[in-house]
Every structure is written in C-alpha cells, then in structure tokens.
Design a protein around this motif. Sequence first.
Motif, PDB file in Angstrom:
ATOM      1  N   UNK A  64       0.828  -1.211   0.000  1.00  0.00           N
ATOM      2  CA  UNK A  64       0.000   0.000   0.000  1.00  0.00           C
ATOM      3  C   UNK A  64       0.864   1.263   0.000  1.00  0.00           C
ATOM      4  N   UNK A  65       1.948   1.265   0.752  1.00  0.00           N
ATOM      5  CA  UNK A  65       2.810   2.446   0.832  1.00  0.00           C
ATOM      6  C   UNK A  65       3.454   2.803  -0.498  1.00  0.00           C
ATOM      7  N   UNK A  66       3.718   1.801  -1.351  1.00  0.00           N
ATOM      8  CA  UNK A  66       4.300   2.099  -2.661  1.00  0.00           C
ATOM      9  C   UNK A  66       3.217   2.363  -3.701  1.00  0.00           C
ATOM     10  N   UNK A  67       1.946   2.313  -3.281  1.00  0.00           N
ATOM     11  CA  UNK A  67       0.843   2.585  -4.194  1.00  0.00           C
ATOM     12  C   UNK A  67       0.307   1.363  -4.916  1.00  0.00           C
ATOM     13  N   UNK A  68       0.752   0.190  -4.518  1.00  0.00           N
ATOM     14  CA  UNK A  68       0.271  -1.042  -5.135  1.00  0.00           C
ATOM     15  C   UNK A  68      -1.011  -1.535  -4.487  1.00  0.00           C
ATOM     16  N   UNK A  69      -1.725  -2.364  -5.237  1.00  0.00           N
ATOM     17  CA  UNK A  69      -2.947  -2.961  -4.682  1.00  0.00           C
ATOM     18  C   UNK A  69      -3.340  -4.189  -5.489  1.00  0.00           C
ATOM     19  N   UNK A  88      -1.662 -24.581 -12.186  1.00  0.00           N
ATOM     20  CA  UNK A  88      -1.460 -23.522 -11.204  1.00  0.00           C
ATOM     21  C   UNK A  88      -2.549 -23.633 -10.156  1.00  0.00           C
ATOM     22  N   UNK A  89      -2.233 -23.201  -8.943  1.00  0.00           N
ATOM     23  CA  UNK A  89      -3.213 -23.218  -7.859  1.00  0.00           C
ATOM     24  C   UNK A  89      -3.962 -21.901  -7.748  1.00  0.00           C
ATOM     25  N   UNK A  90      -3.268 -20.807  -8.030  1.00  0.00           N
ATOM     26  CA  UNK A  90      -3.871 -19.494  -7.838  1.00  0.00           C
ATOM     27  C   UNK A  90      -3.317 -18.511  -8.856  1.00  0.00           C
ATOM     28  N   UNK A  91      -4.156 -17.561  -9.231  1.00  0.00           N
ATOM     29  CA  UNK A  91      -3.758 -16.452 -10.093  1.00  0.00           C
ATOM     30  C   UNK A  91      -4.024 -15.166  -9.323  1.00  0.00           C
ATOM     31  N   UNK A  92      -3.152 -14.203  -9.478  1.00  0.00           N
ATOM     32  CA  UNK A  92      -3.254 -12.952  -8.737  1.00  0.00           C
ATOM     33  C   UNK A  92      -2.807 -11.823  -9.650  1.00  0.00           C
ATOM     34  N   UNK A  93      -3.588 -10.754  -9.691  1.00  0.00           N
ATOM     35  CA  UNK A  93      -3.246  -9.577 -10.479  1.00  0.00           C
ATOM     36  C   UNK A  93      -3.067  -8.406  -9.521  1.00  0.00           C
ATOM     37  N   UNK A  94      -1.889  -7.776  -9.577  1.00  0.00           N
ATOM     38  CA  UNK A  94      -1.566  -6.659  -8.678  1.00  0.00           C
ATOM     39  C   UNK A  94      -1.174  -5.452  -9.529  1.00  0.00           C
ATOM     40  N   UNK A  95      -1.703  -4.290  -9.170  1.00  0.00           N
ATOM     41  CA  UNK A  95      -1.420  -3.050  -9.885  1.00  0.00           C
ATOM     42  C   UNK A  95      -0.431  -2.210  -9.086  1.00  0.00           C
ATOM     43  N   UNK A  96       0.551  -1.644  -9.785  1.00  0.00           N
ATOM     44  CA  UNK A  96       1.510  -0.707  -9.204  1.00  0.00           C
ATOM     45  C   UNK A  96       1.470   0.579 -10.020  1.00  0.00           C
ATOM     46  N   UNK A  97       1.744   1.737  -9.395  1.00  0.00           N
ATOM     47  CA  UNK A  97       1.742   2.997 -10.145  1.00  0.00           C
ATOM     48  C   UNK A  97       2.710   2.979 -11.325  1.00  0.00           C
ATOM     49  N   UNK A 104      10.737  -0.383  -5.618  1.00  0.00           N
ATOM     50  CA  UNK A 104      10.841   0.145  -4.256  1.00  0.00           C
ATOM     51  C   UNK A 104      10.359  -0.881  -3.237  1.00  0.00           C
ATOM     52  N   UNK A 105       9.295  -1.592  -3.582  1.00  0.00           N
ATOM     53  CA  UNK A 105       8.801  -2.619  -2.675  1.00  0.00           C
ATOM     54  C   UNK A 105       9.833  -3.740  -2.545  1.00  0.00           C
ATOM     55  N   UNK A 107      12.989  -3.798  -2.867  1.00  0.00           N
ATOM     56  CA  UNK A 107      14.234  -3.428  -2.196  1.00  0.00           C
ATOM     57  C   UNK A 107      14.023  -2.940  -0.753  1.00  0.00           C
ATOM     58  N   UNK A 108      12.777  -2.875  -0.324  1.00  0.00           N
ATOM     59  CA  UNK A 108      12.465  -2.456   1.044  1.00  0.00           C
ATOM     60  C   UNK A 108      12.877  -3.566   2.022  1.00  0.00           C
ATOM     61  N   UNK A 109      13.696  -3.259   3.027  1.00  0.00           N
ATOM     62  CA  UNK A 109      14.135  -4.292   3.980  1.00  0.00           C
ATOM     63  C   UNK A 109      12.970  -4.974   4.707  1.00  0.00           C
ATOM     64  N   UNK A 110      11.892  -4.233   4.986  1.00  0.00           N
ATOM     65  CA  UNK A 110      10.737  -4.849   5.645  1.00  0.00           C
ATOM     66  C   UNK A 110      10.058  -5.863   4.721  1.00  0.00           C
ATOM     67  N   UNK A 111      10.034  -5.553   3.424  1.00  0.00           N
ATOM     68  CA  UNK A 111       9.507  -6.509   2.450  1.00  0.00           C
ATOM     69  C   UNK A 111      10.412  -7.749   2.408  1.00  0.00           C
ATOM     70  N   UNK A 112      11.701  -7.516   2.280  1.00  0.00           N
ATOM     71  CA  UNK A 112      12.647  -8.630   2.172  1.00  0.00           C
ATOM     72  C   UNK A 112      12.585  -9.541   3.395  1.00  0.00           C
ATOM     73  N   UNK A 113      12.246  -8.982   4.547  1.00  0.00           N
ATOM     74  CA  UNK A 113      12.130  -9.782   5.765  1.00  0.00           C
ATOM     75  C   UNK A 113      10.936 -10.735   5.726  1.00  0.00           C
TER      76      UNK A 113
END
Length: 142
Positions: A64-69, A88-97, A104-105, A107-113
């Motif tokens: 959400x902080x990077x504007x994705x959803x 495949x078990x699941x399909x997912x579509x995600x939008x980013x600005x 940015x997401x 490379x974010x250390x909190x994401x990488x964790x």
Amino acid sequence: MPVVNPSRAQFDAMLAMPAGEPVYMLNLLRFREQADYGERDDIEACSGRKAYARYGAGIADILQKVGGRPVWQGDAQLSFIAPEGEVWDECLLVRYPDVKAFQAMLTNPDYQAQTFHRDAALVDARLVITHTALVDFPKDGL
C-alpha cells in the motif's frame, strides 16, 4: 522447470523498463502441499497456501505504501492452453503505479524480511509484467 525467484538478468530487464505508467503484475502460483521453512523451528508448520497468506499479510502495508494494490485473485481451475502438465493453484493480479514502485517494494528491507514465507510457500511461480491495461479497475476491485 520450476522457478520461484527471478534471475539477475530478469531483474535487470525489469529495472530497465520505463517508469511513469501503471503496471499490472500477473502472478501464477503453485503451492507446496506443506510449506518448506527449512531448518527454521520458530514457524508453525502449515500448507504452502497458508504460508503464502502469511507473506501477503506481512507485505500488505508495504504494498500500500508504494501505491500497489491487489486487483483480482482467484483459484486456478484448469490450464486450458498450456504445456501438458502445467497447472497452477492461484492467479493474482496486482497493480503498481509504475515499475519503480514495484522496485521500491522489492528493495524495502521490511519486504525482504517477509519473503521467506513466499519461498516456503511456492514450488513454482510465474510473474508477467504488463505495461498497459484496456481498463483501469476501481479501487475496490472489479
């Protein structure tokens, strides 16, 4: 051949994409029956699908902080046009600005964790980056 993470060349190709317009990420996911946390004994055993849900919950604020959803998510039913045996078990579509928001997401250390949950969850995955959509979906999904 099962793949879960991008190669260096694939990552570099993503970084070279032009910024400034929305991108939609099509995720195709195949879960492990049992999540593989390796030597870690501090994580409760679970299915691959549950481990992926842990990953999703762990990155929701970062996304959400990077504007994705997330735009759409569904259980895969049939690989109708695909190589024999590709399921495949699941399909997912995600939008980013734009692709820089995705970078940015990543490379974010909190994401990488949180990515250890994703790695434990998946036996195979695909991520297709699309640059344009014919329609822009409303914020609350379809």
